[in-house]
Design an enzyme around this catalytic site. Structure first.
Site, short mmCIF file in Angstrom:
data_model
loop_
_atom_site.label_atom_id
_atom_site.label_comp_id
_atom_site.label_asym_id
_atom_site.label_seq_id
_atom_site.Cartn_x
_atom_site.Cartn_y
_atom_site.Cartn_z
N HIS A 202 0.82 -1.22 0.00
CA HIS A 202 0.00 0.00 0.00
C HIS A 202 0.85 1.27 0.00
O HIS A 202 0.37 2.33 -0.35
CB HIS A 202 -1.03 -0.02 1.14
CG HIS A 202 -0.48 0.31 2.48
ND1 HIS A 202 0.16 -0.61 3.27
CD2 HIS A 202 -0.48 1.46 3.20
CE1 HIS A 202 0.53 -0.03 4.40
NE2 HIS A 202 0.15 1.23 4.39
N LYS A 206 0.50 5.49 -1.97
CA LYS A 206 0.52 6.80 -1.29
C LYS A 206 0.95 7.86 -2.30
O LYS A 206 1.91 7.66 -3.05
CB LYS A 206 1.49 6.77 -0.10
CG LYS A 206 0.98 5.92 1.07
CD LYS A 206 1.96 5.96 2.23
CE LYS A 206 1.61 4.95 3.30
NZ LYS A 206 0.62 5.37 4.26
N HIS A 264 7.65 -2.14 2.42
CA HIS A 264 7.56 -0.68 2.32
C HIS A 264 8.93 -0.01 2.18
O HIS A 264 9.12 0.85 1.33
CB HIS A 264 6.83 -0.11 3.53
CG HIS A 264 5.51 -0.80 3.82
ND1 HIS A 264 4.71 -1.30 2.84
CD2 HIS A 264 4.86 -1.07 4.99
CE1 HIS A 264 3.62 -1.84 3.37
NE2 HIS A 264 3.70 -1.71 4.68
N LYS A 365 8.60 0.24 15.89
CA LYS A 365 7.32 0.58 16.55
C LYS A 365 7.60 1.11 17.95
O LYS A 365 8.70 0.94 18.49
CB LYS A 365 6.45 -0.68 16.63
CG LYS A 365 6.06 -1.21 15.25
CD LYS A 365 4.73 -1.89 15.27
CE LYS A 365 4.37 -2.46 13.90
NZ LYS A 365 3.69 -1.52 13.02
#
Ligand code: BG6
Length: 501
Positions: A202, A206, A264, A365
């Site tokens: 995904h 963007k 990504h 994270k």
């Protein structure tokens, strides 16, 4: 720019001859998180922008026993919560609802697929089909097989012929290493032709990521300096402030390297480092991206250990102020887990353009900020004038491309401070978000639109996925076999630093 305004004065790159044909979009896993948060809101947005063919239908396939009305209610609720185009317009919701139907079935039940096939072969429905696998990764292969067994594989092979396409959209994670990705591709390609398989990353949907190609190749000022003669280093950061939430079951098997780096970050690397493609045709672009991956230097295990760091968040505070007892205390995570929630790697793209330039990939994270960006640091000027006097205090020029949030870009220049002979950095800033806030589509909108239009540019080719795994497999193997330390970092901190070269 208002996307609905007259475009005649702009250089329009969209293919004006592109025909969006009617299709039935079948969403497997239609009541799951991904469908409700991303896929259906994206379909609503596409409908609102009049980018769905009037005859296009949407069929939600899931296990739960819902009536059509209940399912439509779920979708309307999801759109109101998760679409970026608020408030939801009742007439668009009604138009979307009229397209939707619900199919209750089990993914491992051949009889359900036979029913699905006879439903989809109804001559009153569009003959083109787009099958969207929003299901767990272990179900990608089996679902594709069931579709093919029911005669719903690629259009040139199946039952109920007609239409121009039957396409398969596959979510991530695409395999868990190179071998499994290859075997998944083999299974999918037995059921669908490669040009009908749309593998999602995904990040490619963007706007700021698509803009990388425009920024690099629609301007003449960057290309002459986009090489080892002028660039000192390139940093690619995808930093997240949240933890893993309720995804422990999946994440504890994946870790940051598989969850983020293989896809990504590697995609951002490819778009930053690739050569100008021969054309903007999908294969030209995908070809150049694969070449970047082929050019990434192969390192020994010792080299990889010296060029990487793996970390895991321990107790601390998330950026929103909430506290965590650390990754190992998250639901469905092993209490002695050694899974990394932070990964950084310094690598080199060993080609004529970039040999010797370090690319630093960093993701994690529970960090102190939520931010994705690419920072290109240029070499300092020769030492004769200011550099000789100021040394390291003379900041190098740097171009920062902010992927999210506050989408934009800025470049730092050295300038004189008025009144004193002092050098300070002045920034030239462009807020891509503010300039284009009127319509800033979400990644899934773009990707579903492209899959319907049959444009594979922003999707991952089979060999690309495998090459990306080559990098990550080597890193994970080096960590495991070389017993790399797992650095426990405080949640809410900036994470561990890479060892110095
Ligand atoms: C997903 C990862 O692919 O991307 C998640 O599985 C991650 O772990 C997410 O949080 C980040 O996406 P975005 O669009 O929020 O940056």
């Amino acid at each position: 720019m208002d996307s609905r305004e007259d475009l005649s004065r702009y250089c329009v790159m969209d293919d004006e001859d592109q025909v969006i044909e009617p299709a039935v979009i079948v969403v497997f896993g239609a009541t799951g998180d991904l469908s409700l948060r991303k896929i259906f809101p994206a379909l609503y947005n596409l409908d609102r922008m009049e980018r769905l063919h009037p005859q296009t239908k949407v069929l939600g396939f899931a296990r739960k026993n819902h009536s059509r009305e209940e399912f439509v209610g779920l979708i309307e609720n999801a759109v109101s919560r998760f679409s970026h185009m608020q408030p939801a317009q009742p007439e668009v919701l009604a138009r979307l609802a009229a397209r939707i139907d619900y199919f209750c079935g089990e993914l491992d039940d051949p009889e359900a697929f036979a029913r699905l096939a006879s439903l989809l072969c109804d001559p009153d429905l569009p003959a083109n089909k787009l099958f969207y696998l929003a299901v767990g990764p272990d179900l990608f292969g089996p679902t594709a097989k069931r579709l093919a067994e029911a005669g719903l594989g690629s259009a040139d092979r199946g039952a109920c012929p007609g239409g121009t396409f039957r396409r398969l959209v596959v979510e991530k994670p695409y395999g868990s290493d190179r071998t499994s990705a290859r075997s998944l591709s083999k299974t999918l390609q037995d059921c669908f032709s490669e040009h009908d398989i749309f593998r999602i990353d995904h990040y490619l949907g963007k706007e700021t990521v698509q803009n990388l190609i425009y920024l690099r190749f629609a301007n003449s000022i960057f290309e002459p300096i986009w090489n080892r003669n002028h660039i000192e280093s390139i940093e690619i950061d995808v930093l997240e402030s949240g933890g893993i939430g309720t995804r422990g079951g999946y994440y504890d098997r994946a870790g940051a390297s598989r969850d983020m780096m293989q896809n990504h970050l590697v995609q951002l690397l490819c778009l930053t480092a690739m050569e100008p493609p021969a054309s903007l045709r999908p294969e030209s672009i995908r070809e150049e991206k694969v070449k970047v991956l082929n050019s990434v230097r192969t390192y020994s295990k010792e080299e990889l250990l010296a060029r990487s760091v793996r970390g895991q968040y321990g107790p601390g505070k998330f950026a929103d102020g909430s506290e965590t007892a650390g990754y190992r205390a998250e639901p469905k995570v092993a209490s002695d887990s050694r899974t990394e929630t932070f990964a950084a790697l310094r690598l080199e793209v060993d080609n004529w353009r970039f040999a010797g330039v370090p690319f630093i990939l960093r993701t994690g994270k529970a960090l102190d900020r939520q931010m994705s960006e690419i920072r290109i640091t240029f070499r300092r000027p020769p030492s004769t004038l200011f550099q000789g006097h100021c040394g390291d205090k003379l900041a190098p020029n740097a171009l920062t491309i902010r992927i999210q949030p506050d989408e934009g870009m800025w470049i730092g220049f050295n300038a004189k401070v008025p009144g004193v002979a002092v050098i300070d950095v002045n920034e030239l800033r462009i807020s891509y978000r503010e300039r284009n806030n009127d319509y800033f589509p979400e990644a899934y909108e773009r990707l579903i639109g492209d899959a319907l239009a049959g444009d594979p540019t922003l999707f991952i080719r089979a060999d690309e996925a495998e090459e990306a795994w080559r990098l990550v497999d080597a890193l994970v193997e080096a960590w495991n076999e070389g017993n790399a330390p797992l650095v426990i970092y405080e949640a809410g901190s900036s994470g561990p630093a890479l060892p110095r070269p």
